[in-house]
Design an enzyme around this catalytic site. Structure first.
Site, PDB file in Angstrom:
ATOM      1  N   GLY A 208       0.882  -1.782  -0.137  1.00 26.07           N
ATOM      2  CA  GLY A 208      -0.199  -0.009  -0.071  1.00 26.07           C
ATOM      3  C   GLY A 208       0.726   1.252   0.215  1.00 26.07           C
ATOM      4  O   GLY A 208       2.559   1.360   0.594  1.00 26.07           O
TER       5      GLY A 208
ATOM      6  N   GLN B  56       3.100  10.073   0.734  1.00 28.52           N
ATOM      7  CA  GLN B  56       4.859   9.539   1.218  1.00 28.52           C
ATOM      8  C   GLN B  56       5.141   9.895  -0.153  1.00 28.52           C
ATOM      9  O   GLN B  56       6.517   9.710  -0.043  1.00 28.52           O
ATOM     10  CB  GLN B  56       4.479   7.943   0.766  1.00 28.52           C
ATOM     11  CG  GLN B  56       3.437   7.744   2.428  1.00 28.52           C
ATOM     12  CD  GLN B  56       3.365   5.600   2.676  1.00 28.52           C
ATOM     13  OE1 GLN B  56       1.972   5.307   2.404  1.00 28.52           O
ATOM     14  NE2 GLN B  56       4.449   5.360   3.077  1.00 28.52           N
TER      15      GLN B  56
ATOM     16  N   CYS C 173       5.301   0.460   7.943  1.00 30.96           N
ATOM     17  CA  CYS C 173       4.972   1.486   6.196  1.00 30.96           C
ATOM     18  C   CYS C 173       6.676   1.655   5.672  1.00 30.96           C
ATOM     19  O   CYS C 173       7.270   1.762   6.886  1.00 30.96           O
ATOM     20  CB  CYS C 173       4.945   2.735   7.771  1.00 30.96           C
ATOM     21  SG  CYS C 173       3.974   4.155   6.518  1.00 30.96           S
ATOM     22  N   LEU C 174       6.121   2.201   4.038  1.00 37.06           N
ATOM     23  CA  LEU C 174       7.749   2.487   4.064  1.00 37.06           C
ATOM     24  C   LEU C 174       8.072   3.663   4.521  1.00 37.06           C
ATOM     25  O   LEU C 174       9.063   4.453   3.918  1.00 37.06           O
ATOM     26  CB  LEU C 174       7.115   2.291   2.179  1.00 37.06           C
ATOM     27  CG  LEU C 174       6.609   0.861   1.921  1.00 37.06           C
ATOM     28  CD1 LEU C 174       6.363   1.503   0.640  1.00 37.06           C
ATOM     29  CD2 LEU C 174       7.456  -0.109   1.573  1.00 37.06           C
TER      30      LEU C 174
ATOM     31  N   HIS D   3      -5.204   1.979   7.330  1.00 38.81           N
ATOM     32  CA  HIS D   3      -3.333   2.466   7.382  1.00 38.81           C
ATOM     33  C   HIS D   3      -3.334   3.558   6.275  1.00 38.81           C
ATOM     34  O   HIS D   3      -3.097   5.046   5.878  1.00 38.81           O
ATOM     35  CB  HIS D   3      -2.762   1.609   7.114  1.00 38.81           C
ATOM     36  CG  HIS D   3      -1.304   1.757   7.375  1.00 38.81           C
ATOM     37  ND1 HIS D   3      -1.024   1.610   8.206  1.00 38.81           N
ATOM     38  CD2 HIS D   3      -0.271   2.402   6.155  1.00 38.81           C
ATOM     39  CE1 HIS D   3       0.875   1.911   7.900  1.00 38.81           C
ATOM     40  NE2 HIS D   3       0.881   2.444   6.145  1.00 38.81           N
ATOM     41  N   GLU D   4      -3.112   3.180   4.868  1.00 41.26           N
ATOM     42  CA  GLU D   4      -3.647   3.966   3.817  1.00 41.26           C
ATOM     43  C   GLU D   4      -4.552   5.332   3.497  1.00 41.26           C
ATOM     44  O   GLU D   4      -3.587   6.632   3.383  1.00 41.26           O
ATOM     45  CB  GLU D   4      -3.636   3.683   2.040  1.00 41.26           C
ATOM     46  CG  GLU D   4      -2.918   2.234   2.229  1.00 41.26           C
ATOM     47  CD  GLU D   4      -1.432   2.866   2.530  1.00 41.26           C
ATOM     48  OE1 GLU D   4      -0.598   3.987   2.213  1.00 41.26           O
ATOM     49  OE2 GLU D   4      -0.328   1.498   2.860  1.00 41.26           O
TER      50      GLU D   4
ATOM     51  N   HIS E 288      -2.993   8.353   6.330  1.00 39.45           N
ATOM     52  CA  HIS E 288      -2.200   8.787   5.803  1.00 39.45           C
ATOM     53  C   HIS E 288      -2.711  10.146   4.866  1.00 39.45           C
ATOM     54  O   HIS E 288      -1.669  11.449   5.182  1.00 39.45           O
ATOM     55  CB  HIS E 288      -0.894   8.058   4.192  1.00 39.45           C
ATOM     56  CG  HIS E 288      -0.280   7.036   4.867  1.00 39.45           C
ATOM     57  ND1 HIS E 288       0.945   7.533   5.986  1.00 39.45           N
ATOM     58  CD2 HIS E 288      -0.157   5.744   4.678  1.00 39.45           C
ATOM     59  CE1 HIS E 288       1.687   6.611   6.047  1.00 39.45           C
ATOM     60  NE2 HIS E 288       1.336   5.457   5.441  1.00 39.45           N
TER      61      HIS E 288
HETATM   62 NI    NI Z   1       2.521   3.363   5.624  1.00 36.72          NI
END
Ligand code: NI
Length: 181
Positions: free
Chosen positions: A47, A52, A100-101, A142-143, A146
């Site tokens: 995701g 991000q 998370c990236l 989660h996304e 963001h």
């Molecule tokens: Ni994330």
């Protein structure tokens, strides 16, 4: 196509609410999504949200790999959702590890509603509406977080479960099943 640079925790773009997209069929949005999918494939994540990659718009890409699909939930190829809106269904909350990236190498256990309903637009402008549980419900929550300036540690209730994936792998094998994104 291009690999995009990923903002890490601490960068202000991750804390600002993202703006709605006026026209999901704009070729600029298609190009952004194409680059986001390439970036996700390169990183092995499931995701990614536009903030991000330093684009403050309400666009996310999510996927449910075969090995993450649960009994009642189908897998989902990487899919773009524009202007997603989400609501919890029922009272059940589950706590699972997330990564998370934007917090590379880390994971933590995050409580979230078990089932959600979401609405969004596809890149063709057509409405998408789904009710989901399991991994699908977790990744979409989660996304969408963001897009509202929320990173997963802000949802954690036990920061003692936040740590480096490598360390969890060494010592707590049952806890480290991170869901890297
Ligand atoms: Ni994330």
């Amino acid at each position: 196509m291009a690999l995009l640079k990923i903002a890490r925790m601490g960068h202000p773009v991750l804390r600002r609410p993202a703006a709605p997209v006026d026209d999901p069929t704009d070729p600029e949005i298609a190009r952004l999504v194409s680059d986001m999918i390439e970036t996700l494939a390169d990183s092995g994540g499931v995701g990614l949200a536009a903030p991000q990659v330093h684009v403050p718009l309400r666009v996310i890409v999510i996927g449910v790999p075969d090995q993450r699909a649960e009994e009642e939930e189908a897998s989902l190829p990487l899919t773009a959702l524009v202007n997603p809106e989400i609501e919890a269904v029922g009272e059940a909350v589950v706590t699972r590890p997330e990564g998370c990236l934007s917090l590379p190498e880390m994971m933590g256990r995050v409580p979230r509603p078990a089932r959600v309903r979401y609405r969004a637009l596809g890149l063709d402008g057509a409405p998408i509406e789904r009710e989901v549980g399991g991994f699908h419900a977790r990744v979409v929550q989660h996304e969408v977080d963001h897009l509202n300036g929320i990173l997963y540690p802000m949802r954690m209730t036990d920061l003692g479960t936040l740590g480096y994936v490598e360390e969890f792998r060494k010592g707590m094998s049952e806890d480290w099943e991170g869901e890297g994104r």
